[in-house]
Design an enzyme around this catalytic site. Structure first.
Site, PDB file in Angstrom:
ATOM      1  N   CYS A  79      42.520  19.815  15.225  1.00 52.30           N
ATOM      2  CA  CYS A  79      42.061  19.418  13.888  1.00 52.30           C
ATOM      3  C   CYS A  79      43.057  19.864  12.811  1.00 52.30           C
ATOM      4  O   CYS A  79      44.109  19.268  12.683  1.00 52.30           O
ATOM      5  CB  CYS A  79      40.649  19.944  13.637  1.00 52.30           C
ATOM      6  SG  CYS A  79      39.816  19.108  12.264  1.00 52.30           S
TER       7      CYS A  79
ATOM      8  N   HIS B  90      37.622  17.911  17.920  1.00 51.93           N
ATOM      9  CA  HIS B  90      37.326  19.289  18.320  1.00 51.93           C
ATOM     10  C   HIS B  90      36.886  19.328  19.786  1.00 51.93           C
ATOM     11  O   HIS B  90      35.684  19.214  20.084  1.00 51.93           O
ATOM     12  CB  HIS B  90      36.234  19.887  17.430  1.00 51.93           C
ATOM     13  CG  HIS B  90      36.727  20.364  16.115  1.00 51.93           C
ATOM     14  ND1 HIS B  90      37.173  21.659  15.904  1.00 51.93           N
ATOM     15  CD2 HIS B  90      36.859  19.727  14.932  1.00 51.93           C
ATOM     16  CE1 HIS B  90      37.551  21.799  14.643  1.00 51.93           C
ATOM     17  NE2 HIS B  90      37.381  20.634  14.030  1.00 51.93           N
TER      18      HIS B  90
ATOM     19  N   GLU C 149      36.810  21.902  21.719  1.00 55.82           N
ATOM     20  CA  GLU C 149      36.250  23.197  22.162  1.00 55.82           C
ATOM     21  C   GLU C 149      34.728  23.172  22.337  1.00 55.82           C
ATOM     22  O   GLU C 149      34.235  23.694  23.367  1.00 55.82           O
ATOM     23  CB  GLU C 149      36.722  24.336  21.244  1.00 55.82           C
ATOM     24  CG  GLU C 149      36.138  24.403  19.854  1.00 55.82           C
ATOM     25  CD  GLU C 149      36.734  23.425  18.864  1.00 55.82           C
ATOM     26  OE1 GLU C 149      36.259  23.407  17.711  1.00 55.82           O
ATOM     27  OE2 GLU C 149      37.666  22.679  19.235  1.00 55.82           O
TER      28      GLU C 149
END
Length: 233
Positions: free
Chosen positions: A105, A209, A211
């Site tokens: 990001c 994102h 994660e």
């Protein structure tokens, strides 16, 4: 030996560090040892880069536009000059040492600026035409839109496909990408979603994102972290 992965963090007004646990867990699950890197250590950045095996540049606030020759526009959000300075320095050192970098990001943007690129301060006010919703109104593990990966790219090889869905939480985006980086992933509205290096063993930046997706078990995101950590060994 498990590789040591340095992780940058979100910094509010250069005084408060915060970091989502998803980043830490994604590195642990992929087989690495996470270490959080603070700002204010610019003088020792060469030592830090020497001691870590890989760098995870995380998401967060906006980036100072004077770093790429522009002044702030109305759509610019909160910036952290200390974070900008530190991240650019350590990205530069890691690139010079050809150590793996995964930039997420905000991370993809600061990495691109480090090598001389630029970015949109606010895509909704700077781009004419119909854009997708790039700040989704859904939980972080929701897959909101598609990304098309360039055939034969590192991203496509990791994903195992040239088209997959991602989440999205941004209003800034990479614009002009200089060598040794190249664009390897885009959204259907043309927004750049991934860049990678043609001159390093593993340098990948993604606009979404992965994660929280990895933590939720989404396969493409898990593969991204696995490949990154494996490249750090």
């Amino acid at each position: 030996m498990k590789p040591i992965i340095g992780i940058t963090s979100h910094v509010e007004m250069d005084y408060k560090h915060t970091l989502s646990n998803d980043y830490i867990q994604a590195i642990i699950q992929a087989g690495g040892i996470p270490v959080i890197l603070p700002i204010g250590t610019d003088a020792d950045v060469a030592k830090l880069a020497d001691r870590i095996d890989g760098l995870l540049v995380t998401g967060g606030g906006d980036i100072d536009p004077t770093l790429f020759g522009e002044e702030p526009l109305q759509g610019l959000g909160m910036i952290s000059p200390g974070r900008d300075s530190f991240e650019m320095l350590i990205v530069e050192k890691m690139l010079a040492a050809d150590k793996p970098i995964l930039a997420i990001c905000r991370g993809i943007q600061i990495m691109n600026i480090t090598v001389g690129g630029d970015m949109y301060q606010d895509i909704y006010s700077q781009i004419d035409g119909k854009l997708l919703q790039h700040q989704q109104n859904a939980v972080r593990a929701h897959l909101a839109h598609f990304v098309d990966a360039v055939p034969g790219s590192l991203l496509a090889s990791i994903a195992g496909t040239e088209r997959f869905k991602v989440n999205t939480y941004h209003h800034q985006a990479v614009r002009n990408v200089p060598e040794p980086l190249k664009v390897t992933g885009t959204a259907s509205d043309g927004i750049i979603e991934a860049i990678e290096s043609t001159s390093h063993k593993f340098v990948l930046g993604v606009q979404w994102h992965p994660e929280p997706l990895a933590a939720a078990g989404e396969e493409v995101s898990r593969r991204i972290f696995k490949k990154f950590v494996a490249s750090c060994e």
